[in-house]
Design a protein around this motif. Structure first.
Motif, PDB file in Angstrom:
ATOM      1  N   ASP A  30     -13.138 -27.325 -30.746  1.00 30.50           N
ATOM      2  CA  ASP A  30     -14.204 -27.175 -29.754  1.00 30.50           C
ATOM      3  C   ASP A  30     -13.654 -26.574 -28.462  1.00 30.50           C
ATOM      4  N   ARG A  31     -12.519 -27.098 -28.016  1.00 27.08           N
ATOM      5  CA  ARG A  31     -11.913 -26.625 -26.770  1.00 27.08           C
ATOM      6  C   ARG A  31     -11.426 -25.186 -26.891  1.00 27.08           C
ATOM      7  N   LEU A  32     -10.941 -24.805 -28.060  1.00 25.96           N
ATOM      8  CA  LEU A  32     -10.368 -23.469 -28.249  1.00 25.96           C
ATOM      9  C   LEU A  32     -11.419 -22.389 -28.465  1.00 25.96           C
ATOM     10  N   GLY A  33     -12.670 -22.777 -28.652  1.00 25.12           N
ATOM     11  CA  GLY A  33     -13.721 -21.783 -28.813  1.00 25.12           C
ATOM     12  C   GLY A  33     -14.028 -21.388 -30.244  1.00 25.12           C
ATOM     13  N   PHE A  34     -13.579 -22.163 -31.238  1.00 25.83           N
ATOM     14  CA  PHE A  34     -13.942 -21.870 -32.618  1.00 25.83           C
ATOM     15  C   PHE A  34     -15.455 -21.949 -32.780  1.00 25.83           C
ATOM     16  N   ARG A  35     -15.995 -21.145 -33.689  1.00 24.38           N
ATOM     17  CA  ARG A  35     -17.448 -21.018 -33.827  1.00 24.38           C
ATOM     18  C   ARG A  35     -18.098 -22.245 -34.448  1.00 24.38           C
ATOM     19  N   ARG A  36     -17.524 -22.742 -35.541  1.00 24.37           N
ATOM     20  CA  ARG A  36     -18.119 -23.875 -36.252  1.00 24.37           C
ATOM     21  C   ARG A  36     -17.032 -24.738 -36.890  1.00 24.37           C
ATOM     22  N   TYR A  37     -17.396 -25.976 -37.214  1.00 25.31           N
ATOM     23  CA  TYR A  37     -16.477 -26.944 -37.822  1.00 25.31           C
ATOM     24  C   TYR A  37     -17.217 -27.587 -38.980  1.00 25.31           C
ATOM     25  N   TRP A  38     -16.757 -27.299 -40.201  1.00 25.86           N
ATOM     26  CA  TRP A  38     -17.435 -27.803 -41.393  1.00 25.86           C
ATOM     27  C   TRP A  38     -16.555 -28.828 -42.115  1.00 25.86           C
ATOM     28  N   VAL A  39     -17.206 -29.823 -42.698  1.00 29.06           N
ATOM     29  CA  VAL A  39     -16.523 -30.827 -43.513  1.00 29.06           C
ATOM     30  C   VAL A  39     -17.013 -30.730 -44.952  1.00 29.06           C
ATOM     31  N   ALA A  40     -16.130 -31.019 -45.879  1.00 26.48           N
ATOM     32  CA  ALA A  40     -16.422 -30.858 -47.296  1.00 26.48           C
ATOM     33  C   ALA A  40     -16.973 -32.145 -47.903  1.00 26.48           C
ATOM     34  N   GLU A  41     -17.342 -32.051 -49.172  1.00 24.75           N
ATOM     35  CA  GLU A  41     -17.750 -33.235 -49.949  1.00 24.75           C
ATOM     36  C   GLU A  41     -16.906 -33.331 -51.211  1.00 24.75           C
ATOM     37  N   ALA A  61     -20.084 -34.214 -34.278  1.00 23.10           N
ATOM     38  CA  ALA A  61     -21.000 -33.618 -33.302  1.00 23.10           C
ATOM     39  C   ALA A  61     -21.070 -34.467 -32.033  1.00 23.10           C
ATOM     40  N   ALA A  62     -21.017 -35.796 -32.198  1.00 24.80           N
ATOM     41  CA  ALA A  62     -21.057 -36.685 -31.034  1.00 24.80           C
ATOM     42  C   ALA A  62     -19.765 -36.613 -30.217  1.00 24.80           C
ATOM     43  N   ALA A  63     -18.669 -36.232 -30.860  1.00 25.39           N
ATOM     44  CA  ALA A  63     -17.370 -36.192 -30.179  1.00 25.39           C
ATOM     45  C   ALA A  63     -17.054 -34.819 -29.599  1.00 25.39           C
ATOM     46  N   THR A  64     -17.935 -33.831 -29.822  1.00 30.64           N
ATOM     47  CA  THR A  64     -17.730 -32.475 -29.322  1.00 30.64           C
ATOM     48  C   THR A  64     -18.952 -32.064 -28.509  1.00 30.64           C
ATOM     49  N   SER A  65     -18.868 -30.908 -27.863  1.00 31.16           N
ATOM     50  CA  SER A  65     -19.965 -30.526 -26.975  1.00 31.16           C
ATOM     51  C   SER A  65     -20.580 -29.168 -27.269  1.00 31.16           C
ATOM     52  N   ARG A  66     -19.837 -28.273 -27.918  1.00 29.75           N
ATOM     53  CA  ARG A  66     -20.292 -26.888 -28.046  1.00 29.75           C
ATOM     54  C   ARG A  66     -20.316 -26.380 -29.478  1.00 29.75           C
ATOM     55  N   ILE A  67     -19.305 -26.710 -30.229  1.00 28.51           N
ATOM     56  CA  ILE A  67     -19.078 -26.144 -31.550  1.00 28.51           C
ATOM     57  C   ILE A  67     -20.197 -26.529 -32.510  1.00 28.51           C
ATOM     58  N   ARG A  68     -20.573 -25.601 -33.406  1.00 23.68           N
ATOM     59  CA  ARG A  68     -21.519 -25.930 -34.469  1.00 23.68           C
ATOM     60  C   ARG A  68     -20.803 -26.805 -35.501  1.00 23.68           C
ATOM     61  N   VAL A  69     -21.508 -27.773 -36.047  1.00 30.06           N
ATOM     62  CA  VAL A  69     -20.906 -28.711 -37.004  1.00 30.06           C
ATOM     63  C   VAL A  69     -21.758 -28.709 -38.273  1.00 30.06           C
ATOM     64  N   GLY A  70     -21.092 -28.682 -39.424  1.00 28.71           N
ATOM     65  CA  GLY A  70     -21.868 -28.592 -40.650  1.00 28.71           C
ATOM     66  C   GLY A  70     -21.100 -29.004 -41.881  1.00 28.71           C
ATOM     67  N   SER A  71     -21.687 -28.707 -43.016  1.00 30.08           N
ATOM     68  CA  SER A  71     -21.148 -29.119 -44.316  1.00 30.08           C
ATOM     69  C   SER A  71     -20.603 -27.904 -45.051  1.00 30.08           C
ATOM     70  N   TYR A 307     -12.225  -7.694 -46.398  1.00 28.65           N
ATOM     71  CA  TYR A 307     -13.462  -8.187 -47.008  1.00 28.65           C
ATOM     72  C   TYR A 307     -14.689  -7.982 -46.120  1.00 28.65           C
ATOM     73  N   GLU A 308     -14.499  -7.388 -44.943  1.00 28.73           N
ATOM     74  CA  GLU A 308     -15.600  -7.041 -44.035  1.00 28.73           C
ATOM     75  C   GLU A 308     -16.507  -8.235 -43.748  1.00 28.73           C
ATOM     76  N   VAL A 309     -15.902  -9.372 -43.445  1.00 24.45           N
ATOM     77  CA  VAL A 309     -16.672 -10.593 -43.202  1.00 24.45           C
ATOM     78  C   VAL A 309     -16.944 -10.768 -41.715  1.00 24.45           C
ATOM     79  N   ASP A 310     -17.997 -11.522 -41.425  1.00 27.27           N
ATOM     80  CA  ASP A 310     -18.375 -11.788 -40.039  1.00 27.27           C
ATOM     81  C   ASP A 310     -17.481 -12.846 -39.403  1.00 27.27           C
ATOM     82  N   GLU A 311     -16.933 -13.734 -40.215  1.00 30.46           N
ATOM     83  CA  GLU A 311     -16.053 -14.794 -39.725  1.00 30.46           C
ATOM     84  C   GLU A 311     -14.970 -15.065 -40.753  1.00 30.46           C
TER      85      GLU A 311
END
Length: 345
Positions: A30-41, A61-71, A307-311
């Motif tokens: 979050d502090r470094l400016g990464f776009r999103r943070y995903w966790v696996a199942e 999400a509760a412990a961060t302020s900016r970064i997108r969080v997902g699965s 691979y011409e990827v966006d991220e």
């Protein structure tokens, strides 16, 4: 850049320790400016604590302020679509504009655990994996503010994931083959290729997705990224040492050997790689981002260009030395720190 986290459990850690380490890692991202943070199942694995993405997402999400969080992702055949839609609608309500729902088709576990997750669903001939496209459509409809209408007893009954949605999470399809690439293109959804796991077929799957893409109102253009295992340290030799514990765990998974909590670096060096598995282990490492900051940054740029990827989603897999605080993963944090600074130079 973004981050993927399986919440690894080292041999010296409890589940609580592993979760604390991942919370700290998310705060670094979050502090470094990464776009999103995903966790696996994953389920019933001694070295992975990421069993329940919605619970982890709420914590991160509760412990961060900016970064997108997902699965990355929810394995949809394991769950009822309404339950998934309700969980992510509630997460989006609590953290609007910050929630991603990445969906996968694989069970992410062994057959017995898969059976237990669905309380025996599929034992009577129903195959949840075969119904994956239907489940994806169900989740998307249930997440919409209007929900769906169900005809019961001659009356139309509304069904919504949450009663007063003001926004919806972004939905992504995940895959390590061309199946989800085709489905994502057909539905006009963003697509992620699990390069960190498959390592092969990346160009083919992404090319198929782009060529077959049907624009949707939410996504008029295709959106793609890939995931990659990464270990960055001050020197290439140290990065190789830090990669060994995860390398051993992946060899065990690929060869059907007994799984184990991730070894500490010094313990992993004592065990080494069995002679019959050396070629497999070496092939794995060639697909990872391994090296000092400058070399690792060059590898990430090359992946993005090839691979011409966006991220590019970094899966930091660096192990820990003996004596590392149990509630921390400093080498994983250093991978993000060193790589982010090298890419910004």
């Amino acid at each position: 850049m973004s981050v993927l986290d399986l919440v690894p459990v080292r041999a010296d850690q409890s589940t609580r320790d592993a979760v604390s380490a991942s919370r700290s890692l998310a705060q670094v991202a979050d502090r470094l400016g990464f776009r999103r943070y995903w966790v696996a199942e994953h389920h019933n694995m001694p070295g992975v604590a990421a069993t329940n993405p919605p619970v982890l997402i709420a914590m991160i999400a509760a412990a961060t302020s900016r970064i997108r969080v997902g699965s990355g992702g929810v394995m949809l055949p394991n769950h009822a679509p309404l339950v998934v839609a309700e969980q992510f609608a509630l997460l989006e309500a609590a953290h609007p504009g910050r929630i991603d729902l990445g969906i996968g088709r694989a069970p992410g576990t062994d057959p017995l655990t898969r059976y237990a997750l669905r309380d025996g669903a599929g034992s009577s001939g129903e195959d949840p994996v075969a119904r994956f496209p239907e489940y994806v459509d169900d989740v998307r409809l249930l997440l919409s503010p209007d929900g769906v209408g169900m005809q019961v007893g001659g009356r139309l009954h509304p069904l919504r994931a949450t009663p007063a949605a003001r926004s919806t999470p972004d939905v992504w399809l995940l895959g390590s083959s061309d199946y989800s690439a085709r489905l994502a293109a057909e539905r006009g959804l963003p697509y992620v290729f699990a390069h960190h796991f498959a390592g092969r077929g990346t160009a083919e799957a992404l090319g198929l997705y782009r060529s077959a893409y049907r624009p949707s109102p939410e996504h008029p253009e295709p959106r793609t990224f890939l995931t990659v295992n990464a270990v960055v340290a001050d020197t290439y030799a140290e990065a190789q040492r830090l990669a060994l514990p995860n390398q051993q765990a992946m060899v065990a998974l690929r060869t059907g050997s007994d799984l184990f909590a991730q070894r500490l670096v010094e313990d992993a060096e004592e065990v080494g790689i069995a002679l019959e598995h050396e070629r497999l282990a070496a092939a794995m490492l060639r697909r990872w981002v391994i090296g000092d900051p400058a070399a690792a940054a060059a590898q990430v740029r090359a992946l993005a260009a090839t691979y011409e990827v966006d991220e590019v989603m970094i899966h930091p897999v660096a192990g820990a030395h003996v004596g590392t605080p149990r509630e921390a993963s400093p080498a994983r944090e250093a991978t993000l720190e060193l790589l982010a600074h090298a890419l910004s130079d």
